[in-house]
Write an enzyme that holds these catalytic residues in place. Sequence first.
Site, PDB file in Angstrom:
ATOM      1  N   LYS A 220       0.828  -1.218   0.000  1.00  0.00           N
ATOM      2  CA  LYS A 220       0.000   0.000   0.000  1.00  0.00           C
ATOM      3  C   LYS A 220       0.857   1.260   0.000  1.00  0.00           C
ATOM      4  O   LYS A 220       2.035   1.243   0.350  1.00  0.00           O
ATOM      5  CB  LYS A 220      -1.000  -0.042   1.163  1.00  0.00           C
ATOM      6  N   ARG A 260      -3.355 -10.153   4.567  1.00  0.00           N
ATOM      7  CA  ARG A 260      -3.804 -10.251   3.163  1.00  0.00           C
ATOM      8  C   ARG A 260      -2.675  -9.676   2.311  1.00  0.00           C
ATOM      9  O   ARG A 260      -2.370  -8.499   2.411  1.00  0.00           O
ATOM     10  CB  ARG A 260      -5.094  -9.443   3.006  1.00  0.00           C
TER      11      ARG A 260
HETATM   12  N1  PMM Z   1      -7.448  -3.897   0.841  1.00  0.00           N
HETATM   13  C1  PMM Z   1      -7.796  -3.874  -0.456  1.00  0.00           C
HETATM   14  C2  PMM Z   1      -8.839  -4.694  -0.940  1.00  0.00           C
HETATM   15  N2  PMM Z   1      -9.493  -5.524  -0.112  1.00  0.00           N
HETATM   16  N3  PMM Z   1      -9.822  -6.423   2.035  1.00  0.00           N
HETATM   17  C3  PMM Z   1      -9.502  -6.454   3.331  1.00  0.00           C
HETATM   18  N4  PMM Z   1     -10.173  -7.272   4.164  1.00  0.00           N
HETATM   19  N5  PMM Z   1      -8.518  -5.667   3.856  1.00  0.00           N
HETATM   20  C4  PMM Z   1      -7.801  -4.805   3.082  1.00  0.00           C
HETATM   21  O1  PMM Z   1      -6.920  -4.096   3.623  1.00  0.00           O
HETATM   22  C5  PMM Z   1      -8.121  -4.729   1.698  1.00  0.00           C
HETATM   23  C6  PMM Z   1      -9.157  -5.576   1.200  1.00  0.00           C
HETATM   24  C7  PMM Z   1      -7.067  -2.963  -1.392  1.00  0.00           C
HETATM   25  O2  PMM Z   1      -5.842  -3.506  -1.765  1.00  0.00           O
HETATM   26  P1  PMM Z   1      -5.608  -4.287  -3.178  1.00  0.00           P
HETATM   27  O3  PMM Z   1      -5.943  -3.312  -4.277  1.00  0.00           O
HETATM   28  O4  PMM Z   1      -4.179  -4.714  -3.160  1.00  0.00           O
HETATM   29  O5  PMM Z   1      -6.516  -5.472  -3.256  1.00  0.00           O
END
Ligand code: PMM
Length: 281
Positions: A220, A260
């Site tokens: 991020k 994640r």
């Molecule tokens: N961050 C993203 C998308 N989904 N879900 C959860 N539970 N927690 C998060 O921090 C989260 C998520 C955005 O990041 P990405 O674009 O790398 O998927």
Amino acid sequence: MIPPARVLPRPLRCAVLGILNVTPDSFSDGGRYRGLGDAVEHGRRMAAEGADLVDVGGESTRPGAARVEAAEEVRRVLPVIRELAGAGVAVSIDTTRARVAEAAIEAGAVVVNDVSGGLADPDMAKVVAAAGAPWILMHWRGHSRDMRQLATYADVVAEVARELTDRVAEAVAAGVPYESLVIDPGLGFAKTGAHNWALLAHLDRLIAVGPPVLVGASRKSFLGTVLADSGGAPRPVDDREDATMATTVIAALAGAWGVRVHEVRRNLDAARAVVATRDAR
Ligand code: PMM
């Protein structure tokens, strides 16, 4: 075939969710896995590397992103989920829409990962309760387009903990068992870099809310900022892995349920080393 059980994986170490965004515009892996074959292969690779869940998402949550239609979201995620679930991979569906969650569960997804914590779609709790699926409730204050203006807190840790406590109470009131809930501080969602670091520094206070805690810091932009070069240019997204692993260590040390991440193997290794140390105490 017997459908996979809808239970939360609970490895003794910190759980690892591998990110599989099938979107043209996610901030880090967007556009990389648009073809079905590519996406499925990447999901299978993450599972083979030890991912406890492969988290499939069809709508970008990048700050400022516009929404996609539900039908398009379903079109993106369903074939990938069908193939992965058919191959025995445990899949979570990353969506804020009840309709998408329902279709994903029918296609074999076993966990719902809702970045809105149930706020975006009033039907989500019903779908999750009827399916008996674990539900990840992330801290959220509004859709991506508006979230920068919503990053105002007097005490970010206390407010995120309180708002997550509210989300948990609402989910339970709507008939979802407490034991099937996971909470997540939502790093980067209506949060500045300073907010994200404060939340990472005080994960113990989020863990004290009750349900298991998931942390999503992988690649991020707050990591890019802290790794900026001497001219102030943020470190590019695909060169933030070591800092991501540091956040995995922080989460695992604090006792988070899971992380994640984009890079499963290296983060799993980091989590294993933390747990081996903890076990030696
Ligand atoms: N961050 C993203 C998308 N989904 N879900 C959860 N539970 N927690 C998060 O921090 C989260 C998520 C955005 O990041 P990405 O674009 O790398 O998927």
